[in-house]
Scaffold this active site. Structure first.
Site, PDB file in Angstrom:
ATOM      1  N   LYS A 191       0.861  -1.153  -0.094  1.00 18.30           N
ATOM      2  CA  LYS A 191       0.080  -0.007   0.089  1.00 18.30           C
ATOM      3  C   LYS A 191       0.802   1.009  -0.106  1.00 18.30           C
ATOM      4  O   LYS A 191       0.516   2.204   0.668  1.00 18.30           O
ATOM      5  CB  LYS A 191      -0.979   0.149   1.133  1.00 18.30           C
ATOM      6  CG  LYS A 191      -1.755  -1.259   1.311  1.00 18.30           C
ATOM      7  CD  LYS A 191      -2.841  -1.035   2.468  1.00 18.30           C
ATOM      8  CE  LYS A 191      -3.145  -2.523   2.852  1.00 18.30           C
ATOM      9  NZ  LYS A 191      -4.143  -2.479   4.055  1.00 18.30           N
ATOM     10  N   ASP A 226      -6.973  -6.092   9.500  1.00 13.60           N
ATOM     11  CA  ASP A 226      -8.172  -5.250   9.233  1.00 13.60           C
ATOM     12  C   ASP A 226      -9.508  -6.169   8.755  1.00 13.60           C
ATOM     13  O   ASP A 226     -10.579  -6.033   9.405  1.00 13.60           O
ATOM     14  CB  ASP A 226      -8.092  -4.187   8.292  1.00 13.60           C
ATOM     15  CG  ASP A 226      -7.630  -4.346   7.104  1.00 13.60           C
ATOM     16  OD1 ASP A 226      -7.087  -5.498   6.714  1.00 13.60           O
ATOM     17  OD2 ASP A 226      -7.632  -3.528   6.127  1.00 13.60           O
TER      18      ASP A 226
END
Length: 493
Positions: A191, A226
């Site tokens: 990311k 997550d």
């Protein structure tokens, strides 16, 4: 949390897109922009046979990853979560959610079965780019300092039980090799993060050391991804939630797996029960329809050859792929007249929210598209034809991403169904969704559910519910911290 049945979405939007395509074909006067667009449509196409291949390959890779580490693109990482929160949890718990260009700190007061979540509050912090590309100590010190500041504002309905140390659930949305519920070794950053010195280290130890340097008396009692946090948070309210998917800056999926279906964990003697498996599906690549723009972007990325599924479907990359297409059109045609906007050469200057805004533009003159071209890319004058081409390019990339995401979800559900002898799709099964891309981009959401409908068919589709679980990973991490509290462990020993 809102739930919607999966069905045939936005037929009107599809008709509008088709009319725009016809208008582009009829009026595009450029000698080379139209062929580039035609080739893009062809190479980004996701017909049902291709989606079936992706779903089947996803399921096969899941099985290979469960059999042995390193045997597949999907790492299929065990979460070490063997029981989900029951609703009996009480007390004050914190969560730290690190998963993208922002991180979030949260606290929640739990009141047991009768009161559930008594109160919660959170704060979001942007991470400076220099920290994202800095050292391990710089990143974790920055996080711990902001966490300490947040803890200092504790009050009101939030009360720590006497004699207890604060406990926190750490949502860490990057690939880790988890070794227990409260420890995990970073495999690699994704990311856009390129923090030096962290790979191969226990990220919980890194956070604990930073909190100690800040004088913050707090213990990490659960390390979760997550998606694992999202699943736990959604399952707290709806016991039919079996899968969780994040579609935001990055992307990932996890699901509830039977312990006896995980060959690589058989040495632990887990013959009964369930656990959550973090697929790390961003690494998947089998059969994806890629273009020259995808390959060029990948080659210039910080992790070439890796995270191909993520680079095809997630919010961080969709705008950049469109920018690359437009840059080629501008260089090889008169799409923007005879000038080439310098900003169009800047990587990631065009972001996915810009694509979303352009696709929502229903005006006759596409005025919002014109504004974005001027303010973001630096194109001061654009023709209506050019603006329609840009919307069509955006739709090609977004449609491919959404439909591939839907194929991935269908692949997970079909794998679970096959291994359970029909016990998953024969009953109500919920998929918890979180992430700004899913929440804020209706066309993407539409294309995703469209692909799921095509792959699952009407009989299985009737039992599948997609639930939007906003910011579920933070609450989920706090709930898992409560379920794995050292005080609970002591009282039950």
């Amino acid at each position: 949390m809102s739930a919607t049945a999966v069905g045939s979405p936005f037929p009107a939007a599809a008709a509008v897109a088709q009319r725009r395509r016809r208008a582009v074909q009829a009026r595009c006067s450029s000698a080379l922009a139209a062929p580039i667009l035609d080739d893009l449509r062809l190479r980004c196409a996701t017909p049902l046979p291709l989606l079936r291949h992706v779903a089947d390959a996803m399921a096969a890779d899941m099985r290979a990853g469960l059999a042995a580490d390193g045997a597949a693109e999907l790492k299929m990482i065990p979460s070490y979560v063997y029981s989900l929160p029951t609703g009996d949890e009480t007390g004050l718990f914190y969560a730290l959610d690190l998963g993208g260009t922002n991180f979030r700190v949260l606290r929640v007061q739990l009141g047991g079965k009768d009161r559930r979540v008594v109160d919660s509050e959170s704060e979001q912090v942007s991470i400076p780019k220099e920290i994202m590309h800095g050292t391990t100590e710089e990143l974790f010190d920055f996080i711990a300092a902001r966490l300490s500041r947040f803890v200092a504002t504790e009050g009101g309905n939030f009360r720590l039980q006497e004699g207890r140390k604060r406990e926190i659930g750490f949502t860490f949305s990057f690939p880790v090799k988890q070794t227990s519920i409260d420890s995990g070794i970073l495999i690699k950053w994704t990311k856009g993060f390129a923090v030096s010195g962290t790979a191969g280290k226990d990220v919980v130890a890194c956070l604990n050391a930073a909190m100690e340097r800040q004088g913050l008396d707090m213990r990490v009692s659960a390390l979760v991804n997550d998606t694992v946090g999202t699943l736990a948070g959604a399952h707290y309210w709806d016991e039919d939630v079996m899968v969780a998917v994040i579609l935001g800056t990055g992307t990932n999926a996890c699901y509830i797996e039977r312990s006896d279906s995980i060959p690589k964990l058989q040495h632990l003697g887990l013959v009964t029960g369930n656990t959550i498996i973090n697929t790390e599906w961003g690494a998947f690549s089998d059969g994806l329809p890629l273009t020259e723009f995808d390959r060029d972007m990948d080659a210039e990325s910080i992790n070439p050859g890796e995270q191909i599924f993520e680079k095809t479907i997630s919010g961080m990359y969709l705008g950049e792929i469109v920018r690359r297409v437009l840059a080629k059109m501008a260089q090889e045609s008169d799409l923007f007249g005879h000038s080439f906007a310098d900003k169009l050469a800047e990587p990631f200057v065009l972001r996915t929210p810009h694509l979303c805004a352009m696709q929502q533009d229903g005006s006759n003159d596409l005025g919002e598209v014109e504004l974005i071209l001027r303010d973001v890319i630096g194109v001061n004058r654009s023709s209506l034809v050019a603006r329609r081409v840009i919307v069509e390019v955006s739709d090609c990339i977004v449609k491919r991403g959404g439909r591939l995401a839907g194929a991935g979800i269908a692949g997970i559900l079909q794998k679970m169904e096959s291994d359970s002898s029909g016990l998953v799709l024969g009953r109500r099964t919920a998929v918890a969704m979180d992430g700004g891309l899913y929440e804020n981009y209706p066309q993407y959401r539409s294309y995703m559910t469209e692909a799921m409908a095509e792959l699952l068919g009407p009989r299985d589709l009737a039992h599948v519910v997609v639930e939007h679980t906003k910011d579920g990973s933070g609450i989920g991490a706090a709930l898992l911290a409560a379920a794995n509290s050292k005080y609970v462990a002591k009282s039950s020993a």
